[in-house]
Design an enzyme around this catalytic site. Structure first.
Site, PDB file in Angstrom:
ATOM      1  N   GLN A  48       5.627 -15.979  12.099  1.00 10.30           N
ATOM      2  CA  GLN A  48       5.245 -14.860  12.963  1.00 10.30           C
ATOM      3  C   GLN A  48       3.738 -14.761  13.197  1.00 10.30           C
ATOM      4  OE1 GLN A  48       7.041 -11.966  10.036  1.00 10.30           O
ATOM      5  NE2 GLN A  48       5.406 -10.648  10.760  1.00 10.30           N
ATOM      6  N   GLU A  94       7.550   2.818  10.903  1.00  4.35           N
ATOM      7  CA  GLU A  94       7.357   3.331  12.266  1.00  4.35           C
ATOM      8  C   GLU A  94       6.049   2.820  12.896  1.00  4.35           C
ATOM      9  OE1 GLU A  94       6.856   7.543  11.971  1.00  4.35           O
ATOM     10  OE2 GLU A  94       6.979   7.886  14.126  1.00  4.35           O
ATOM     11  N   LYS A  95       5.095   2.403  12.048  1.00  4.85           N
ATOM     12  CA  LYS A  95       3.824   1.921  12.629  1.00  4.85           C
ATOM     13  C   LYS A  95       4.086   0.731  13.554  1.00  4.85           C
ATOM     14  CE  LYS A  95       0.766  -0.499  10.327  1.00  4.85           C
ATOM     15  NZ  LYS A  95       0.477  -1.739  11.066  1.00  4.85           N
ATOM     16  N   GLN A 105       8.490  -3.502  16.709  1.00  6.06           N
ATOM     17  CA  GLN A 105       9.247  -4.339  15.760  1.00  6.06           C
ATOM     18  C   GLN A 105      10.532  -3.630  15.328  1.00  6.06           C
ATOM     19  OE1 GLN A 105       7.619  -6.741  12.291  1.00  6.06           O
ATOM     20  NE2 GLN A 105       8.151  -4.888  11.200  1.00  6.06           N
ATOM     21  N   HIS A 140       4.022   1.329   2.225  1.00  4.05           N
ATOM     22  CA  HIS A 140       5.219   0.630   1.729  1.00  4.05           C
ATOM     23  C   HIS A 140       5.926   1.469   0.659  1.00  4.05           C
ATOM     24  CE1 HIS A 140       2.808  -3.104   2.906  1.00  4.05           C
ATOM     25  NE2 HIS A 140       3.932  -3.262   3.571  1.00  4.05           N
ATOM     26  N   HIS A 147       0.867  -1.182   0.000  1.00  7.69           N
ATOM     27  CA  HIS A 147       0.000   0.000   0.000  1.00  7.69           C
ATOM     28  C   HIS A 147       0.902   1.230   0.000  1.00  7.69           C
ATOM     29  CE1 HIS A 147       1.109   0.030   4.204  1.00  7.69           C
ATOM     30  NE2 HIS A 147       0.580  -1.181   4.357  1.00  7.69           N
ATOM     31  N   SER A 156      -1.745  -3.350   5.695  1.00  7.41           N
ATOM     32  CA  SER A 156      -2.317  -4.321   4.758  1.00  7.41           C
ATOM     33  C   SER A 156      -3.613  -4.893   5.321  1.00  7.41           C
ATOM     34  CB  SER A 156      -1.323  -5.452   4.502  1.00  7.41           C
ATOM     35  OG  SER A 156      -0.120  -4.921   4.002  1.00  7.41           O
ATOM     36  N   ARG A 157      -3.767  -4.849   6.645  1.00  8.28           N
ATOM     37  CA  ARG A 157      -4.960  -5.435   7.273  1.00  8.28           C
ATOM     38  C   ARG A 157      -6.172  -4.490   7.204  1.00  8.28           C
ATOM     39  NH1 ARG A 157      -0.912  -7.922  10.892  1.00  8.28           N
ATOM     40  NH2 ARG A 157      -1.145 -10.177  10.703  1.00  8.28           N
TER      41      ARG A 157
END
Ligand code: PAF
Length: 293
Positions: free
Chosen positions: A66, A153-154, A158, A42, A39, A191-192
């Protein structure tokens, strides 16, 4: 018929050979690891890394390790043809799209695990998730050996974990954080987000609004941290979120909790982070916040 100019490689041997060739020509190589369903968040990471390197590798691999047993691995959106078109639009040099056997060949036994930062926040409800991420990212970085890798950064926890990982394991890649991108209505790109119905999307918009309100309440001194977080949690539940998995404030650099013992450094640069479930979709978001003691 238009053909793609993105070179596609599906095995580590060819990936290594291509990156070696670029390095021999003194070109700097960047990598953006993804799970596809690309999206504009990215694409913004790709544009950002292009400012630092000469060649960009994007990897697409939906990493089974994961996802928990009850998570969305099977229905995770997969759209390689559409992804390649988008990669072309931003002049990506190479798509690395290995299959599962290339990453986890038969007999694979190794697990890469980072301690401490992988406790709490997203890890609390997703046991094993970060081991899956650190194992696959170690493999992707070692297969490609990029000079720079960019993570969004979202997924701030991670990114913090992966920076620690590269540092601890002497992986010769500079792990950088790419700016969080929001849709016009304020929702963090993910993506979700395609899972959300229009009604659920309205509820989801309360997530960034709640973060902003909590920041205002705390930075203005109107509410204490505890009061603002309790108010934010209640607001999300009242707005229709099924569950608020966490709404917390942590130190920016190491995700340690905020304690008054670090008050000499006031204001503390911190992060307010949230994970909430809307319908069946788990969404995360975060923003920087200043804490004054
Ligand atoms: O953020 C993601 O898309 C994934 O966790 C990553 C870093 C590509 C590892 O599978």
């Amino acid at each position: 018929m238009a053909t793609s100019s993105v070179k596609i490689i599906r095995n580590k041997k060819d990936l290594r050979a291509q990156v070696r060739e670029w390095h021999m020509a003194d070109l700097k190589v960047g990598m953006v690891p993804t799970m596809g369903a690309l999206h504009h968040g990215h694409l913004s990471l790709i544009r950002e890394i292009q400012k630092h390197v000469d060649k960009v590798v994007v990897s697409i691999f939906v990493n089974p390790k994961q996802f928990g047993p009850n998570e969305d691995f099977d229905k995770y959106p997969r759209s390689e043809t559409a992804d390649i078109k988008k990669l072309d639009e931003v002049d990506t040099d190479l798509l690395y799209a290995p299959d599962v056997g290339e990453i986890y060949p038969e007999g694979f036994l190794t697990n890469v695990s980072v301690a401490k930062i992988t406790e709490g926040l997203c890890a609390a409800k997703r046991p094993g998730h970060f081991d899956g991420v650190t194992t696959v990212v170690t493999k992707l970085l070692l297969q490609c050996l990029p000079d720079v890798a960019l993570f969004g950064e979202k997924d701030f926890q991670q990114y913090t974990v992966l920076k620690q990982l590269a540092n601890d394991l002497d992986i010769p890649t500079d792990v950088m954080c790419g700016k969080l991108i929001r849709d016009d209505d304020g929702l963090a790109t993910s993506s979700r987000n395609v899972y959300l119905s229009p009604e659920e999307r309205k509820t989801a918009l309360e997530i960034p609004k709640t973060l902003k309100q909590a920041i205002e309440d705390i930075e203005s001194g109107a509410l204490s941290m505890e009061e603002a977080l309790a108010k934010g949690t209640q607001h999300l539940l009242d707005s229709g979120c099924k569950e608020v998995q966490y709404l917390e404030i942590r130190q920016s650099d190491n995700l340690d909790p905020i304690t008054t013992t670090i008050a000499e450094t006031s204001p503390i640069l911190a992060r307010i982070l949230v994970a909430a479930v809307v319908g069946k979709t788990r969404l995360i978001d975060n923003m920087p916040i200043k804490i004054f003691f």
